[in-house]
Design a protein around this motif. Structure first.
Motif, PDB file in Angstrom:
ATOM      1  N   ILE A  46      95.394  36.351 -75.285  1.00 43.56           N
ATOM      2  CA  ILE A  46      94.737  37.337 -74.417  1.00 43.56           C
ATOM      3  C   ILE A  46      93.338  37.659 -74.935  1.00 43.56           C
ATOM      4  O   ILE A  46      92.370  37.757 -74.157  1.00 43.56           O
ATOM      5  CB  ILE A  46      95.615  38.599 -74.322  1.00 43.56           C
ATOM      6  CG1 ILE A  46      96.859  38.293 -73.485  1.00 43.56           C
ATOM      7  CG2 ILE A  46      94.832  39.770 -73.721  1.00 43.56           C
ATOM      8  CD1 ILE A  46      97.833  39.442 -73.390  1.00 43.56           C
ATOM      9  N   GLU A  47      93.232  37.794 -76.241  1.00 44.21           N
ATOM     10  CA  GLU A  47      91.906  38.082 -76.804  1.00 44.21           C
ATOM     11  C   GLU A  47      90.943  36.913 -76.579  1.00 44.21           C
ATOM     12  O   GLU A  47      89.753  37.116 -76.313  1.00 44.21           O
ATOM     13  CB  GLU A  47      92.038  38.396 -78.293  1.00 44.21           C
ATOM     14  CG  GLU A  47      92.736  39.729 -78.561  1.00 44.21           C
ATOM     15  CD  GLU A  47      92.761  40.069 -80.038  1.00 44.21           C
ATOM     16  OE1 GLU A  47      92.228  39.262 -80.840  1.00 44.21           O
ATOM     17  OE2 GLU A  47      93.290  41.133 -80.383  1.00 44.21           O
ATOM     18  N   ASN A  50      89.757  37.075 -73.003  1.00 44.91           N
ATOM     19  CA  ASN A  50      88.794  38.166 -72.791  1.00 44.91           C
ATOM     20  C   ASN A  50      87.419  37.840 -73.372  1.00 44.91           C
ATOM     21  O   ASN A  50      86.389  38.304 -72.869  1.00 44.91           O
ATOM     22  CB  ASN A  50      89.319  39.465 -73.410  1.00 44.91           C
ATOM     23  CG  ASN A  50      90.467  40.061 -72.601  1.00 44.91           C
ATOM     24  OD1 ASN A  50      90.567  39.809 -71.390  1.00 44.91           O
ATOM     25  ND2 ASN A  50      91.326  40.842 -73.239  1.00 44.91           N
ATOM     26  N   LYS A  51      87.383  37.009 -74.429  1.00 45.23           N
ATOM     27  CA  LYS A  51      86.101  36.650 -75.030  1.00 45.23           C
ATOM     28  C   LYS A  51      85.320  35.680 -74.158  1.00 45.23           C
ATOM     29  O   LYS A  51      84.098  35.594 -74.248  1.00 45.23           O
ATOM     30  CB  LYS A  51      86.331  36.018 -76.406  1.00 45.23           C
ATOM     31  CG  LYS A  51      86.822  36.989 -77.470  1.00 45.23           C
ATOM     32  CD  LYS A  51      87.076  36.246 -78.777  1.00 45.23           C
ATOM     33  CE  LYS A  51      87.640  37.183 -79.842  1.00 45.23           C
ATOM     34  NZ  LYS A  51      87.933  36.428 -81.092  1.00 45.23           N
ATOM     35  N   ASN A  53      83.860  34.794 -70.824  1.00 41.66           N
ATOM     36  CA  ASN A  53      83.518  35.377 -69.521  1.00 41.66           C
ATOM     37  C   ASN A  53      83.689  34.396 -68.371  1.00 41.66           C
ATOM     38  O   ASN A  53      83.750  34.797 -67.210  1.00 41.66           O
ATOM     39  CB  ASN A  53      82.070  35.896 -69.545  1.00 41.66           C
ATOM     40  CG  ASN A  53      81.894  37.028 -70.530  1.00 41.66           C
ATOM     41  OD1 ASN A  53      82.813  37.824 -70.718  1.00 41.66           O
ATOM     42  ND2 ASN A  53      80.733  37.102 -71.172  1.00 41.66           N
ATOM     43  N   SER A  60      89.448  42.158 -67.379  1.00 41.83           N
ATOM     44  CA  SER A  60      89.908  42.222 -68.765  1.00 41.83           C
ATOM     45  C   SER A  60      91.426  42.299 -68.777  1.00 41.83           C
ATOM     46  O   SER A  60      92.037  42.980 -67.940  1.00 41.83           O
ATOM     47  CB  SER A  60      89.326  43.460 -69.480  1.00 41.83           C
ATOM     48  OG  SER A  60      87.927  43.363 -69.554  1.00 41.83           O
ATOM     49  N   LEU A  61      91.996  41.594 -69.710  1.00 47.21           N
ATOM     50  CA  LEU A  61      93.455  41.584 -69.831  1.00 47.21           C
ATOM     51  C   LEU A  61      93.900  42.548 -70.913  1.00 47.21           C
ATOM     52  O   LEU A  61      93.296  42.640 -71.981  1.00 47.21           O
ATOM     53  CB  LEU A  61      93.958  40.176 -70.179  1.00 47.21           C
ATOM     54  CG  LEU A  61      93.730  39.077 -69.141  1.00 47.21           C
ATOM     55  CD1 LEU A  61      94.313  37.756 -69.642  1.00 47.21           C
ATOM     56  CD2 LEU A  61      94.364  39.444 -67.808  1.00 47.21           C
ATOM     57  N   GLY A  62      94.985  43.257 -70.616  1.00 45.39           N
ATOM     58  CA  GLY A  62      95.633  44.097 -71.614  1.00 45.39           C
ATOM     59  C   GLY A  62      97.080  43.670 -71.754  1.00 45.39           C
ATOM     60  O   GLY A  62      97.564  42.800 -71.034  1.00 45.39           O
TER      61      GLY A  62
END
Length: 697
Positions: A46-47, A50-51, A53, A60-62
């Motif tokens: 997920i990170e 999100n990095k 674009n 954005s993912l949570g």
């Protein structure tokens, strides 16, 4: 917002009682490093998204990650928790509230994934599993929003079945976890191996929450069975209690087959477990390195994010294992949590030393039946358990499991593993019976020639003149042919000998009886000629006698020609007398023609008998009618007894009976008619006078 469900803590059964729990109570306390790493990989992914674009612009993912404790009930509770909006979110009135869960990553176990897919599927919630392999989850009608990144067990079951077939294992055991993963996996595997004729000796069930009594039942099942190969279709956690008992009871010599759920798990790779489970075989999902994952995992520490989920428990285990390195190695071998490939390298996931050295372990309920025997299913046992029963006579088993019949002209040998040609049987010249019949035949022919020579030499004597020398010579010639007829019955039947033996027999005996009939008529007419008014003797001279002989014989010749023209005798192979023999004999062809030939001879013989009987009281000392009557009685008796003996005699004895009848009747005619005459000519020449013959002495 992406939800995640991972079995970070596993269930275990407490062995001792404490203030907080009862003994044998199921608790969720066993921290699973592999499941924790799975959760960290989700966070890492997920990170990384999100990095970048370019992947999800302006999005954005949570994530929210919950523990399932490897329990369908807890997994269902976690799924409902993720689906509902948390209370703290309701309390916030800001516009930056996180959205509801858009998808769920989970779960590892198939039973847990079934629970999640069943409850969230109707709400069109996407569920992506990373380790659930049950083929039942491929049902798009029931689970339309379920997806996975690992193949279903349908393919694993086919692969395991092919592995069993490759090594020739026919008698195997099966163990599965008491959940959807285990039950469906074993069912698919069983259906596949049945196609290859493999039998399942037993099916055991395990579960991590089972009491020791149920685990021991499976242990006893393994110890009592003769199988040398066992498939365990179960996750590591469910299999662990049984593994400990197998090692405890020193059960070795088993070739274990593993499902993907435990073939790369850390526990079986410990030195303690290697004694029993070293060399286990299984299939794993292909692995590959994930860029930047290793730095991410090595940077996990309680200082960077103290509030991260499960961080406290994870760091306690790492520190504890670091301080107790020996125990760590005993429990996890060379396993390193920070493995870049996602799972520990499975040192046991190779072919064991037996297979490496070409010694493939065998696992069969019954050994392969030796040649000459067939499989006989044992009642109440699987098809792989059988007895080996010798094949019956006439059948063989060499490379097959069943007895197959030999071709018609072959028979099985003593070992019942090969078909050998049957014995060919026919009456031969070199066997005792053939020798005796040949000698008798030649003896009769020789005596006939000697008698003929005597008659020709003494043809002017009263005895010869009184017995009609011309008809006597014809009769002796026909008897000579009759004695030679048996020679055509001996030897291997051919087309020509079969046609010759029956027709020659019929014609020669017709000629013989015709001559006797002529002699009988001469005697009768001579008796009637004693009256002055009777002129019968003058009407029945030599010409009339020749006509009778030729015409009576011609009728038999016509019958034989029709027989040969329409349906002649032919050589035939007869199998009905014996299973091990082929009898070569002459098939008569037309039964009607055969019995017509015999019947015609019988008619002539009966006529001769009746006429001779009427003239039996002639006043002459030399009354030939008495000798003819006696000879015809012998002839008729021989051929009347011949018919039932001929029908009931088997094989070559049928031919012997026919030869014996020919020789007996020929000897009877020769001795009865000509012996008295030869006796007078050679032994009592003083009686060879006209006065004696006329009875005036």
């Amino acid at each position: 917002m992406i939800g995640g469900i991972f079995p970070v803590f596993n269930k275990e059964v407490s062995s001792t009682a404490t203030f907080e729990r009862e003994p044998n109570e199921v608790i969720c306390a066993l921290f699973d490093l592999r499941a924790f790493r799975w959760a960290q990989v989700m966070i890492f992914a997920i990170e990384e998204i999100n990095k970048d674009n370019g992947l999800l612009p302006n999005i954005s993912l949570g994530y929210r990650i919950l523990n399932s404790c490897s329990s369908p009930t807890n997994t269902l509770r976690a799924a409902l928790t993720l689906a509902n909006t948390p209370k703290e979110i309701h309390q916030k009135k800001t516009s930056g509230c996180p959205p509801a869960i858009s998808a769920v990553i989970g779960e590892a176990g198939s039973s847990q994934s079934l629970a999640v897919a069943g409850i969230l599927g109707p709400f069109q919630m996407p569920i992506v599993s990373y380790f659930s392999t049950c083929a039942c989850l491929s049902n798009r009608a029931k689970y339309p929003t379920f997806f996975r990144t690992i193949p279903s067990d349908y393919f694993q079951a086919k692969a395991l079945a092919s592995l069993v077939k490759h090594f020739g294992w026919e008698w195997i055991g099966a163990i599965h976890s008491d959940n959807d993963y285990g039950r469906n996996g074993i069912l698919a595997f069983t259906e596949e191996v049945k196609k290859f004729g493999v039998c399942i000796a037993f099916v055991g069930t395990v579960q991590r929450t089972y009491p020791l009594e149920k685990i021991m039942k499976v242990v006893e099942m393994i110890k009592l069975s003769t199988v040398k190969v066992i498939l365990a279709f179960t996750p590591e956690g469910d299999f662990s209690p049984l593994m400990k008992e197998v090692v405890k009871h020193n059960i070795t010599g088993i070739q274990w087959l593993a499902s993907e759920a435990w073939i790369t798990a850390p526990q079986p790779s410990t030195p303690e477990m290697y004694q029993a489970f070293g060399g286990a075989l299984g299939f794993v999902v292909q692995k590959m390195a994930i860029p930047n994952l290793n730095p991410f995992l090595t940077n996990i520490n309680p200082y960077s994010d103290p509030s991260a989920a499960f961080m406290k428990e994870f760091w306690e285990i790492i520190v504890t294992y670091h301080l107790q390195r020996v125990n760590f190695r005993n429990q996890f071998g060379d396993y390193v949590f920070f493995d870049e490939k996602g799972d520990p390298p499975a040192s046991y996931d190779i072919i064991n030393w037996q297979l490496k050295n070409g010694h493939v372990p065998t696992s069969v309920c019954s050994n392969v039946c030796p040649k000459g025997t067939r499989k006989a299913q044992i009642k109440g046992k699987p098809m792989c358990c059988f007895d080996c029963i010798p094949c019956t006579d006439g059948t063989i088993a060499n490379s097959t499991a069943d007895c197959i019949p030999c071709p018609l002209e072959y028979w099985s040998n003593e070992r019942k593993d090969e078909c050998i040609p049957k014995i060919i049987e026919f009456l031969t010249y070199h066997e005792p019976m053939g020798i005796v019949l040949t000698v008798l035949s030649l003896l009769g022919a020789s005596l006939t020639l000697v008698t003929m020579a005597v008659f020709i030499y003494c043809r002017e004597t009263p005895v010869i003149k009184a017995s009609n020398s011309e008809l006597s010579c014809f009769l002796l010639f026909s008897l000579f042919l009759c004695f030679l007829c048996p020679l055509t019955f001996i030897g291997r039947p051919t087309v020509w000998t079969c046609m010759l033996r029956h027709t020659a027999f019929g014609v020669t005996f017709a000629l013989c009886i015709s001559c006797i009939l002529g002699k009988t008529i001469v005697v009768v007419t001579a008796f009637k000629a004693t009256h002055p008014s009777n002129k019968a003797a003058g009407k029945f001279g030599p010409a009339q006698q020749r006509i009778i002989v030729c015409s009576c014989t011609l009728i038999q010749i016509v019958i034989c020609i029709l027989w040969l023209k329409l349906n002649p005798p032919m050589p035939d192979k007869v199998f009905r007398y014996s299973n091990k023999k082929i009898v070569l004999e002459c098939n008569t062809g037309s039964e009607v023609a055969f019995y017509a030939v015999l019947g015609y001879i019988g008619i002539l013989a009966v006529i001769c008998l009746v006429l001779a009987f009427l003239a039996r009281k002639l006043p002459d000392n030399f009354n030939e009618a008495k000798f003819i009557t006696f000879s015809m009685l012998i002839f008729c008796a021989v051929w009347i007894t011949f018919i039932p003996a001929y029908v009931s005699s088997p094989g070559k004895f049928t031919v012997a009976v026919e030869i014996f009848a020919i020789l007996s009747s020929a000897f009877g005619l020769l001795i009865s008619i000509f012996a008295p005459k030869c006796y007078i000519i050679l032994i009592k020449p003083e009686k060879n006078t006209r006065r004696h013959v006329m009875g005036k002495v």
